[in-house]
Enzyme design. Structure first.
Site, PDB file in Angstrom:
ATOM      1  N   ARG A   1       8.861   4.361  -9.507  1.00  0.00           N
ATOM      2  CA  ARG A   1       9.058   5.791  -9.779  1.00  0.00           C
ATOM      3  C   ARG A   1       9.696   6.069 -11.130  1.00  0.00           C
ATOM      4  O   ARG A   1       9.832   7.213 -11.521  1.00  0.00           O
ATOM      5  CB  ARG A   1       9.930   6.444  -8.684  1.00  0.00           C
ATOM      6  CG  ARG A   1       9.323   6.410  -7.283  1.00  0.00           C
ATOM      7  CD  ARG A   1       8.095   7.307  -7.137  1.00  0.00           C
ATOM      8  NE  ARG A   1       7.561   7.227  -5.791  1.00  0.00           N
ATOM      9  CZ  ARG A   1       6.640   6.337  -5.389  1.00  0.00           C
ATOM     10  NH1 ARG A   1       6.123   5.460  -6.245  1.00  0.00           N
ATOM     11  NH2 ARG A   1       6.220   6.323  -4.134  1.00  0.00           N
TER      12      ARG A   1
ATOM     13  N   HIS B   1       0.835  -1.195   0.000  1.00  0.00           N
ATOM     14  CA  HIS B   1       0.000   0.000   0.000  1.00  0.00           C
ATOM     15  C   HIS B   1       0.876   1.255   0.000  1.00  0.00           C
ATOM     16  O   HIS B   1       0.528   2.281   0.579  1.00  0.00           O
ATOM     17  CB  HIS B   1      -0.915  -0.029   1.235  1.00  0.00           C
ATOM     18  CG  HIS B   1      -2.293   0.530   1.033  1.00  0.00           C
ATOM     19  ND1 HIS B   1      -3.421  -0.251   1.008  1.00  0.00           N
ATOM     20  CD2 HIS B   1      -2.735   1.803   0.863  1.00  0.00           C
ATOM     21  CE1 HIS B   1      -4.492   0.528   0.845  1.00  0.00           C
ATOM     22  NE2 HIS B   1      -4.101   1.765   0.750  1.00  0.00           N
TER      23      HIS B   1
HETATM   24  C1  LIG Z   1      -3.523   9.296  -2.066  1.00  0.00           C
HETATM   25  C2  LIG Z   1      -3.624   7.804  -2.078  1.00  0.00           C
HETATM   26  C3  LIG Z   1      -4.874   7.204  -1.903  1.00  0.00           C
HETATM   27  C4  LIG Z   1      -4.976   5.805  -1.937  1.00  0.00           C
HETATM   28  N1  LIG Z   1      -6.225   5.237  -1.804  1.00  0.00           N
HETATM   29  C5  LIG Z   1      -6.340   3.894  -1.918  1.00  0.00           C
HETATM   30  C6  LIG Z   1      -7.617   3.257  -1.879  1.00  0.00           C
HETATM   31  O1  LIG Z   1      -8.665   3.911  -1.732  1.00  0.00           O
HETATM   32  N2  LIG Z   1      -7.663   1.892  -2.006  1.00  0.00           N
HETATM   33  C7  LIG Z   1      -6.529   1.151  -2.199  1.00  0.00           C
HETATM   34  O2  LIG Z   1      -6.597  -0.075  -2.331  1.00  0.00           O
HETATM   35  N3  LIG Z   1      -5.299   1.727  -2.234  1.00  0.00           N
HETATM   36  C8  LIG Z   1      -5.187   3.056  -2.117  1.00  0.00           C
HETATM   37  N4  LIG Z   1      -3.937   3.624  -2.183  1.00  0.00           N
HETATM   38  C9  LIG Z   1      -2.751   2.771  -2.361  1.00  0.00           C
HETATM   39  C10 LIG Z   1      -2.411   2.600  -3.843  1.00  0.00           C
HETATM   40  O3  LIG Z   1      -3.435   1.884  -4.508  1.00  0.00           O
HETATM   41  C11 LIG Z   1      -1.095   1.824  -4.040  1.00  0.00           C
HETATM   42  O4  LIG Z   1      -1.164   0.578  -3.401  1.00  0.00           O
HETATM   43  C12 LIG Z   1       0.125   2.584  -3.519  1.00  0.00           C
HETATM   44  O5  LIG Z   1       0.002   3.976  -3.735  1.00  0.00           O
HETATM   45  C13 LIG Z   1       1.360   2.050  -4.223  1.00  0.00           C
HETATM   46  O6  LIG Z   1       2.541   2.626  -3.734  1.00  0.00           O
HETATM   47  P1  LIG Z   1       3.299   3.865  -4.432  1.00  0.00           P
HETATM   48  O7  LIG Z   1       2.475   5.067  -4.079  1.00  0.00           O
HETATM   49  O8  LIG Z   1       4.636   3.862  -3.795  1.00  0.00           O
HETATM   50  O9  LIG Z   1       3.316   3.613  -5.922  1.00  0.00           O
HETATM   51  C14 LIG Z   1      -3.819   5.017  -2.138  1.00  0.00           C
HETATM   52  C15 LIG Z   1      -2.583   5.636  -2.317  1.00  0.00           C
HETATM   53  C16 LIG Z   1      -2.472   7.012  -2.296  1.00  0.00           C
HETATM   54  C17 LIG Z   1      -1.119   7.629  -2.521  1.00  0.00           C
END
Ligand SMILES: Cc1cc2nc3c(=O)[nH]c(=O)nc-3n(C[C@H](O)[C@H](O)[C@H](O)COP(=O)(O)O)c2cc1C
Length: 357
Positions: free
Chosen positions: A287, A252
């Site tokens: 990234r 996540h």
């Molecule tokens: C602002 C934000 C909101 C997110 N909301 C959700 C969500 O509602 N449901 C979910 O499964 N993951 C959510 N995520 C996690 C992303 O789906 C993902 O797993 C994660 O951003 C991956 O890592 P990275 O940001 O390093 O690429 C969220 C991430 C961010 C940055």
């Protein structure tokens, strides 16, 4: 005319200048000491390429498939909720960018627009809907029926979020989310259902679902489902045993439990456990284009862009996400050519080794 962005780092920098400090903290921050956020990145430095020069191979193809869906590059965009905090067009802009670029959106339950609105914004694109295994069975089944009726190809179930992570920046900022930002899938009349399904992301709950419950609710559902948020071999096996057609190795983005395995080493172990037959995507820490190549060489079928997609959206809406995908594509082609490998589907462990200590 404004010069287009030339690097992903530039898109990131511009995006941060457009957001209030509290939103920057929400976006950039994570759980605990944010150790996992740092390890997600440093893990990519622990692997180096094994190039083969003078390969005679040019124009390496980048196309592949994930769960049978064609992808121009092995990239999907993550389900990130609260999307209009970053740009007024939110996931609609992301979906349009994916449609233009031949990639796939994962559309969040906690998004600012409904599954139907996002589908309508980019009707020609393949798309995946994300759901939380939370709230009432009735609400979950109703969302599944809507997802199917709105033409989604698969469902992504986020299994790592029975409650929100211990995110100290958000606590310090007393960050709260308005239902207009996260409630796109819920009518005001369904507020109770929304509180039950999404409220647990922000408060503690007494209704943590099990694999058994999830698989029994998905038993009769016609679309394939994906388990998102797997970091261990044991959970990868449990997800497949529960009926998942694919998994997303993900912590996540370091936002849920801190001090869990970084995404890249987890992928290596999980691919070795599951063998070649199961599609595995990786997120958390992607990234740049060379990160995608490393992940694919080490066993990922595709990667998922979390913050990198948010940066593109924030910097310039649909165009910013498109530019992010273009720059990833161009860097991937450069790296594949220098690596001397035929194309994305020819990559394997042999292209990599751990950096010697
Ligand atoms: C602002 C934000 C909101 C997110 N909301 C959700 C969500 O509602 N449901 C979910 O499964 N993951 C959510 N995520 C996690 C992303 O789906 C993902 O797993 C994660 O951003 C991956 O890592 P990275 O940001 O390093 O690429 C969220 C991430 C961010 C940055």
């Amino acid at each position: 005319m404004r010069q287009q962005f030339q690097t992903l780092e530039e898109i990131h920098r511009v995006a941060l200048t457009k957001l209030d400090d509290v939103i920057v903290d929400y976006l950039e921050g994570g759980a605990g000491d944010e150790t996992t956020i740092r390890r997600n990145r440093s893990a990519f430095e622990e692997w180096e390429f094994q190039p083969r020069v003078m390969s005679g191979l040019s124009s390496p193809p980048t196309a592949t498939t994930f769960l049978g869906l064609p992808l121009s590059i092995p990239v999907l965009t993550a389900p990130f909720g609260s999307d209009t905090m970053f740009h007024e067009d939110g996931q609609k802009a992301v979906a349009r960018a994916n449609q233009a670029m031949g990639t796939v959106s994962m559309v969040p339950e906690a998004g600012s627009f409904s599954y139907e609105q996002v589908a309508h914004a980019a009707p020609a694109a393949a798309r995946i809907a994300q759901l939380h295994p939370a709230g009432s069975d009735e609400n979950f089944l109703r969302l599944l029926a809507r997802i199917s009726a709105a033409g989604y190809s698969a469902v992504c179930v986020t299994v790592d979020s029975p409650t929100g992570g211990w995110r100290e920046r958000n606590r310090r900022n007393a960050l709260e989310f308005d239902s207009s930002i996260i409630g796109g899938n819920y009518n005001p009349a369904d507020r109770d259902q929304m509180e039950a399904a999404l409220g647990q992301l922000f408060t503690h709950v007494d209704n943590v679902w099990s694999w058994h419950k999830l698989s029994s609710l998905l038993d009769d559902f016609e679309l394939p489902w994906i388990a998102k948020g797997i970091t261990t071999v044991a959970d990868a096996r449990a997800a497949v045993d529960a009926g998942a057609s694919a998994i997303i190795v993900s912590n996540h983005g370091g936002r849920q439990l801190d001090d869990v395995p970084a995404s890249l080493p987890a992928l290596v172990e999980i691919r070795s456990e599951l063998g070649p037959g199961v599609d595995i995507a990786l997120d958390s820490g992607i990234r740049r284009g060379s990160d995608v190549i490393k992940a694919v060489a080490l066993g990922a079928t595709a990667v998922v862009l979390g913050r990198s997609a948010v940066y593109g959206l924030t910097a310039d809406g649909q165009r910013g996400v498109e530019r992010t995908l273009e720059l990833l594509t161009e860097e991937m082609i450069t790296v594949l050519t220098l690596l001397g490998r035929g194309g994305i589907t020819d990559l394997n462990h042999e292209a990599m080794r751990r950096v010697p200590r």
